[in-house]
Motif scaffolding. Structure first.
Motif, PDB file in Angstrom:
ATOM      1  N   ALA A  22      47.466  12.660  19.084  1.00  0.00           N
ATOM      2  CA  ALA A  22      48.903  12.626  18.789  1.00  0.00           C
ATOM      3  C   ALA A  22      49.243  13.586  17.646  1.00  0.00           C
ATOM      4  CB  ALA A  22      49.340  11.208  18.442  1.00  0.00           C
ATOM      5  N   LYS A  23      48.367  13.680  16.665  1.00  0.00           N
ATOM      6  CA  LYS A  23      48.591  14.566  15.525  1.00  0.00           C
ATOM      7  C   LYS A  23      48.548  16.030  15.972  1.00  0.00           C
ATOM      8  CE  LYS A  23      45.354  14.736  12.528  1.00  0.00           C
ATOM      9  NZ  LYS A  23      44.379  14.446  11.492  1.00  0.00           N
ATOM     10  N   TYR A  24      47.586  16.382  16.820  1.00  0.00           N
ATOM     11  CA  TYR A  24      47.484  17.759  17.315  1.00  0.00           C
ATOM     12  C   TYR A  24      48.701  18.129  18.161  1.00  0.00           C
ATOM     13  CZ  TYR A  24      42.599  17.682  15.803  1.00  0.00           C
ATOM     14  OH  TYR A  24      41.451  17.584  15.051  1.00  0.00           O
ATOM     15  N   LYS A  25      49.150  17.188  18.982  1.00  0.00           N
ATOM     16  CA  LYS A  25      50.336  17.446  19.806  1.00  0.00           C
ATOM     17  C   LYS A  25      51.575  17.622  18.929  1.00  0.00           C
ATOM     18  CE  LYS A  25      49.002  15.283  24.150  1.00  0.00           C
ATOM     19  NZ  LYS A  25      49.325  14.210  25.110  1.00  0.00           N
ATOM     20  N   LYS A  68      55.176  23.569  15.272  1.00  0.00           N
ATOM     21  CA  LYS A  68      55.063  25.017  15.067  1.00  0.00           C
ATOM     22  C   LYS A  68      56.254  25.764  15.656  1.00  0.00           C
ATOM     23  CE  LYS A  68      50.051  25.516  15.000  1.00  0.00           C
ATOM     24  NZ  LYS A  68      48.889  26.046  15.726  1.00  0.00           N
ATOM     25  N   LEU A  69      56.883  25.181  16.657  1.00  0.00           N
ATOM     26  CA  LEU A  69      57.982  25.852  17.350  1.00  0.00           C
ATOM     27  C   LEU A  69      59.349  25.404  16.853  1.00  0.00           C
ATOM     28  CD1 LEU A  69      56.515  25.783  20.956  1.00  0.00           C
ATOM     29  CD2 LEU A  69      56.365  27.582  19.246  1.00  0.00           C
ATOM     30  N   GLY A  97      60.862  12.560  13.914  1.00  0.00           N
ATOM     31  CA  GLY A  97      59.961  11.483  13.527  1.00  0.00           C
ATOM     32  C   GLY A  97      58.832  11.973  12.647  1.00  0.00           C
ATOM     33  N   PRO A  98      58.116  11.019  12.079  1.00  0.00           N
ATOM     34  CA  PRO A  98      57.019  11.366  11.178  1.00  0.00           C
ATOM     35  C   PRO A  98      55.778  11.828  11.941  1.00  0.00           C
ATOM     36  CG  PRO A  98      57.138   9.004  11.422  1.00  0.00           C
ATOM     37  CD  PRO A  98      58.317   9.580  12.174  1.00  0.00           C
ATOM     38  N   ARG A  99      54.943  12.574  11.255  1.00  0.00           N
ATOM     39  CA  ARG A  99      53.669  13.024  11.830  1.00  0.00           C
ATOM     40  C   ARG A  99      52.758  11.803  12.000  1.00  0.00           C
ATOM     41  NH1 ARG A  99      48.735  15.839   9.445  1.00  0.00           N
ATOM     42  NH2 ARG A  99      48.101  17.312  11.073  1.00  0.00           N
ATOM     43  N   PRO A 100      52.068  11.710  13.137  1.00  0.00           N
ATOM     44  CA  PRO A 100      51.165  10.568  13.361  1.00  0.00           C
ATOM     45  C   PRO A 100      50.078  10.480  12.292  1.00  0.00           C
ATOM     46  CG  PRO A 100      51.553  11.739  15.404  1.00  0.00           C
ATOM     47  CD  PRO A 100      52.146  12.576  14.307  1.00  0.00           C
ATOM     48  N   LYS A 115      46.243  24.431  25.970  1.00  0.00           N
ATOM     49  CA  LYS A 115      46.882  23.191  26.425  1.00  0.00           C
ATOM     50  C   LYS A 115      47.867  22.684  25.368  1.00  0.00           C
ATOM     51  CE  LYS A 115      43.091  21.608  29.362  1.00  0.00           C
ATOM     52  NZ  LYS A 115      42.044  20.600  29.553  1.00  0.00           N
ATOM     53  N   LEU A 116      47.487  22.772  24.109  1.00  0.00           N
ATOM     54  CA  LEU A 116      48.391  22.361  23.032  1.00  0.00           C
ATOM     55  C   LEU A 116      49.598  23.293  22.946  1.00  0.00           C
ATOM     56  CD1 LEU A 116      45.813  21.344  20.291  1.00  0.00           C
ATOM     57  CD2 LEU A 116      47.405  19.825  21.488  1.00  0.00           C
ATOM     58  N   GLN A 117      49.391  24.569  23.176  1.00  0.00           N
ATOM     59  CA  GLN A 117      50.509  25.512  23.183  1.00  0.00           C
ATOM     60  C   GLN A 117      51.469  25.193  24.331  1.00  0.00           C
ATOM     61  OE1 GLN A 117      48.989  29.525  23.238  1.00  0.00           O
ATOM     62  NE2 GLN A 117      47.823  29.221  21.370  1.00  0.00           N
TER      63      GLN A 117
END
Length: 106
Positions: free
Chosen positions: A57-60, A66-67, A47-50, A30-32
């Motif tokens: 939100a951080k995982y998303k 990564k891409l 934007g900055p990382r949550p 799902k995250l991929q």
């Protein structure tokens, strides 16, 4: 047909997967999907990382990050390929139907 058409069909299929259906992408998948979708539709993450306590939100953000640098077309192709692999891992009728729809859009 074009990659855009196949990508749009793949997005429709993923969004329409019933939560209690036979096709259940893992949390990692799902995250991929999320990362590939965002890269394909918006480009590189901004934007900055949550913060540390915003787990989802951080995982998303990380999945999208990564891409970074990947072209929109490459991200679309990755999204479609991921869906195909998820569907091919299942042998139920729904998976076969979705695969046929995806191939018809190719």
């Amino acid at each position: 047909m074009t990659l855009d058409t196949q990508f749009d069909k793949a997005v429709t299929i993923v969004r329409g997967l019933p939560s209690d259906g036979p096709v259940k992408p893992s949390q990692d998948q799902k995250l991929q999907f999320y990362g590939a979708f965002k890269q394909a539709t918006e480009g590189d993450v901004t934007g900055p990382r949550p913060g540390a306590f915003s787990f989802e939100a951080k995982y998303k953000y990380d999945a999208w990050k990564k891409l970074e640098g990947k072209s929109k077309d490459d991200a679309k192709a990755e999204y479609v390929a991921l869906l195909k692999s998820v569907l091919e891992a299942n042998s139920d009728d729904d998976s076969k139907k979705y695969l046929a729809e995806l191939e018809a859009a190719a």
